[in-house]
Motif scaffolding. Structure first.
Motif, PDB file in Angstrom:
ATOM      1  N   ASN A  29      -2.346  -3.599   5.769  1.00 33.11           N
ATOM      2  CA  ASN A  29      -3.377  -3.388   5.018  1.00 33.11           C
ATOM      3  C   ASN A  29      -2.864  -3.922   3.763  1.00 33.11           C
ATOM      4  N   ILE A  30      -2.758  -5.575   3.828  1.00 37.47           N
ATOM      5  CA  ILE A  30      -3.207  -6.255   2.092  1.00 37.47           C
ATOM      6  C   ILE A  30      -3.655  -7.050   2.551  1.00 37.47           C
ATOM      7  N   LYS A  31      -5.043  -6.887   1.533  1.00 36.17           N
ATOM      8  CA  LYS A  31      -6.126  -7.978   1.764  1.00 36.17           C
ATOM      9  C   LYS A  31      -5.618  -9.554   1.931  1.00 36.17           C
ATOM     10  N   ASP A  32      -6.022 -10.207   2.270  1.00 37.16           N
ATOM     11  CA  ASP A  32      -6.026 -11.545   2.578  1.00 37.16           C
ATOM     12  C   ASP A  32      -6.766 -12.006   1.109  1.00 37.16           C
ATOM     13  N   GLU A  33      -5.839 -13.351   0.423  1.00 37.46           N
ATOM     14  CA  GLU A  33      -6.038 -13.726  -0.678  1.00 37.46           C
ATOM     15  C   GLU A  33      -7.358 -15.019  -0.402  1.00 37.46           C
ATOM     16  N   THR A  34      -7.993 -15.248  -0.883  1.00 36.19           N
ATOM     17  CA  THR A  34      -8.790 -16.333  -0.622  1.00 36.19           C
ATOM     18  C   THR A  34      -8.292 -17.725  -1.325  1.00 36.19           C
TER      19      THR A  34
ATOM     20  N   CYS B 200       3.644 -14.857   4.158  1.00 28.24           N
ATOM     21  CA  CYS B 200       4.184 -13.599   4.181  1.00 28.24           C
ATOM     22  C   CYS B 200       3.489 -12.964   3.155  1.00 28.24           C
ATOM     23  N   LYS B 201       2.428 -12.247   3.665  1.00 29.57           N
ATOM     24  CA  LYS B 201       1.595 -11.001   2.651  1.00 29.57           C
ATOM     25  C   LYS B 201       2.798  -9.931   1.441  1.00 29.57           C
ATOM     26  N   VAL B 202       3.956  -9.637   2.175  1.00 28.56           N
ATOM     27  CA  VAL B 202       4.988  -8.791   1.594  1.00 28.56           C
ATOM     28  C   VAL B 202       6.197  -9.718   1.254  1.00 28.56           C
TER      29      VAL B 202
END
Length: 234
Positions: free
Chosen positions: A26-31, A209-211
């Motif tokens: 549920n973490i939005k991808d960063e451009t 990893c986004k977290v």
């Protein structure tokens, strides 16, 4: 565009740290400018190959530097095509027989009665990427075997990564049986990852990893390493 929870591009991470995929879900991808550049390079590569294969009439155009690098990928793909080959570009590949709801997009898929090959463009230059033991390409290949294995008599699967800005072209070659055996071996881990179960396992795979910034297991591992470094230097 819908993304798989267990993406092929993230397989190097969720195969080693099975809870990570659900934690990232549920973490939005960063451009970033790098991601946008990669998207442009892939669009150029697809256009160029379509032009070379007679699928479109308008010649590709782009920034001279990008054109020079993408040409290396295009030439690599064209060099692997034989008169009896079927070629698919930006092909959606379903590997859900091994990974729950797993699918991804193969940049170039080439198949004939001797060999199946996946050719993948990596336009980035920050991290060298090898085709050897690469789970992303192996998952793409599993999807292609699932789709074309009954239509063609190939027994060899080749997976190639072209990373032109680092002057790297790497290839892994497996028999179809070896690839399927690998797919069966990772299926339990994939099911565990899809369920969000297992132990957090920090390592080099945490890099994107986004977290990573909020992961307690990674923080604890970094703290242990810092203490060890301090003791060794004391």
């Amino acid at each position: 565009m819908k993304h798989a929870i267990l993406s092929a591009s993230g397989a190097h991470r969720w195969l080693k740290c099975t809870p990570s995929a659900r934690l990232e879900q549920n973490i939005k991808d960063e451009t970033s400018p790098y991601a946008q550049e990669g998207t442009r390079a892939h669009a150029l590569a697809e256009h160029w190959l379509q032009y070379e294969l007679g699928l479109r009439l308008d010649a590709p155009q782009g920034e001279p530097e990008m054109m020079s690098y993408v040409k290396i990928y295009v030439d690599t793909v064209l060099d692997r095509i034989t008169p009896d080959s079927m070629v698919m570009l930006e092909r959606r590949l379903d590997f859900s027989n091994w990974v729950p709801h797993g699918f991804g997009t193969g940049d170039a898929v080439i198949v004939n009665d001797r060999r199946l090959e996946i050719v993948d463009l990596k336009y980035g230059k920050g991290v060298p990427v090898s085709a050897e033991n690469n789970p992303q390409l192996r998952l793409y290949a599993l999807g292609a075997v699932y789709e074309f294995g009954l239509l063609y008599d190939f027994t060899v699967v080749r997976m190639t990564i072209v990373q032109p800005r680092l002057d790297i072209i790497s290839t892994e070659e497996l028999t179809t049986s070896e690839l399927l055996e690998w797919g069966d071996s990772i299926e339990p881990l994939a099911r565990e990852a899809f369920a969000g179960k297992g132990e957090l396992n920090p390592g080099d795979h945490c890099r994107f990893c986004k977290v990573r910034s909020t992961c307690e297991a990674r923080s604890e591992a970094n703290l242990r390493q810092a203490r060890l470094d301090f003791q060794q230097n004391d």
